[in-house]
Design a protein around this motif. Structure first.
Motif, PDB file in Angstrom:
ATOM      1  N   UNK A   6       0.822  -1.204   0.000  1.00 12.72           N
ATOM      2  CA  UNK A   6       0.000   0.000   0.000  1.00 12.72           C
ATOM      3  C   UNK A   6       0.858   1.256   0.000  1.00 12.72           C
ATOM      4  N   UNK A   7       0.449   2.265  -0.773  1.00 14.18           N
ATOM      5  CA  UNK A   7       1.087   3.580  -0.749  1.00 14.18           C
ATOM      6  C   UNK A   7       0.560   4.351   0.455  1.00 14.18           C
ATOM      7  N   UNK A  20      -3.847   3.420  -2.396  1.00 13.11           N
ATOM      8  CA  UNK A  20      -3.684   2.640  -3.613  1.00 13.11           C
ATOM      9  C   UNK A  20      -2.546   1.667  -3.377  1.00 13.11           C
ATOM     10  N   UNK A  21      -2.720   0.451  -3.862  1.00 18.48           N
ATOM     11  CA  UNK A  21      -1.693  -0.566  -3.674  1.00 18.48           C
ATOM     12  C   UNK A  21      -1.552  -1.455  -4.895  1.00 18.48           C
ATOM     13  N   UNK A  30      -7.542  -0.282  -4.555  1.00 20.18           N
ATOM     14  CA  UNK A  30      -7.866   1.008  -3.960  1.00 20.18           C
ATOM     15  C   UNK A  30      -8.795   0.728  -2.781  1.00 20.18           C
ATOM     16  N   UNK A  31      -8.565   1.427  -1.670  1.00 18.40           N
ATOM     17  CA  UNK A  31      -9.359   1.214  -0.459  1.00 18.40           C
ATOM     18  C   UNK A  31      -9.418   2.508   0.336  1.00 18.40           C
ATOM     19  N   UNK A  33      -8.647   4.466   3.508  1.00 20.59           N
ATOM     20  CA  UNK A  33      -7.587   4.311   4.503  1.00 20.59           C
ATOM     21  C   UNK A  33      -8.176   3.796   5.799  1.00 20.59           C
ATOM     22  N   UNK A  34      -7.543   2.779   6.362  1.00 21.22           N
ATOM     23  CA  UNK A  34      -8.012   2.151   7.579  1.00 21.22           C
ATOM     24  C   UNK A  34      -8.956   0.986   7.331  1.00 21.22           C
ATOM     25  N   UNK A  35      -9.385   0.811   6.093  1.00 19.41           N
ATOM     26  CA  UNK A  35     -10.287  -0.284   5.720  1.00 19.41           C
ATOM     27  C   UNK A  35      -9.690  -1.058   4.537  1.00 19.41           C
ATOM     28  N   UNK A  36      -8.405  -1.329   4.601  1.00 22.14           N
ATOM     29  CA  UNK A  36      -7.724  -1.991   3.499  1.00 22.14           C
ATOM     30  C   UNK A  36      -8.218  -3.421   3.271  1.00 22.14           C
ATOM     31  N   UNK A  37      -8.997  -3.951   4.215  1.00 21.43           N
ATOM     32  CA  UNK A  37      -9.561  -5.289   4.032  1.00 21.43           C
ATOM     33  C   UNK A  37     -10.781  -5.266   3.108  1.00 21.43           C
TER      34      UNK A  37
END
Length: 65
Positions: A6-7, A20-21, A30-31, A33-37
């Motif tokens: 993740x960036x 973005x990752x 794309x997620x 932030x804090x909810x990358x799951x």
């Protein structure tokens, strides 16, 4: 969850922050932030076009609360 790199979060106006990752298979993510799951994944080209459209004002309704 795939091994995503993740960036740093990108924060626009207000309190909406996105990350973005990429993974080793060439997929982009794309997620919020804090909810990358809870991410959206597609090809890098598709997500690049989504970001271009948002910046061009074509998808403002997607960002509304």
């Amino acid at each position: 969850m795939p091994d995503v790199i993740w960036e740093e979060p990108f924060c626009g106006e207000g309190n909406s922050c996105y990350r973005i990752g990429v993974d080793g298979g060439g997929n982009s993510y794309i997620a919020v932030a804090g909810r990358e799951d809870a991410y959206l994944t597609d090809s890098a080209d598709a997500l690049r076009q989504l970001i271009r459209d948002i910046k061009a004002g074509k998808a403002d309704h997607l960002l509304a609360d």
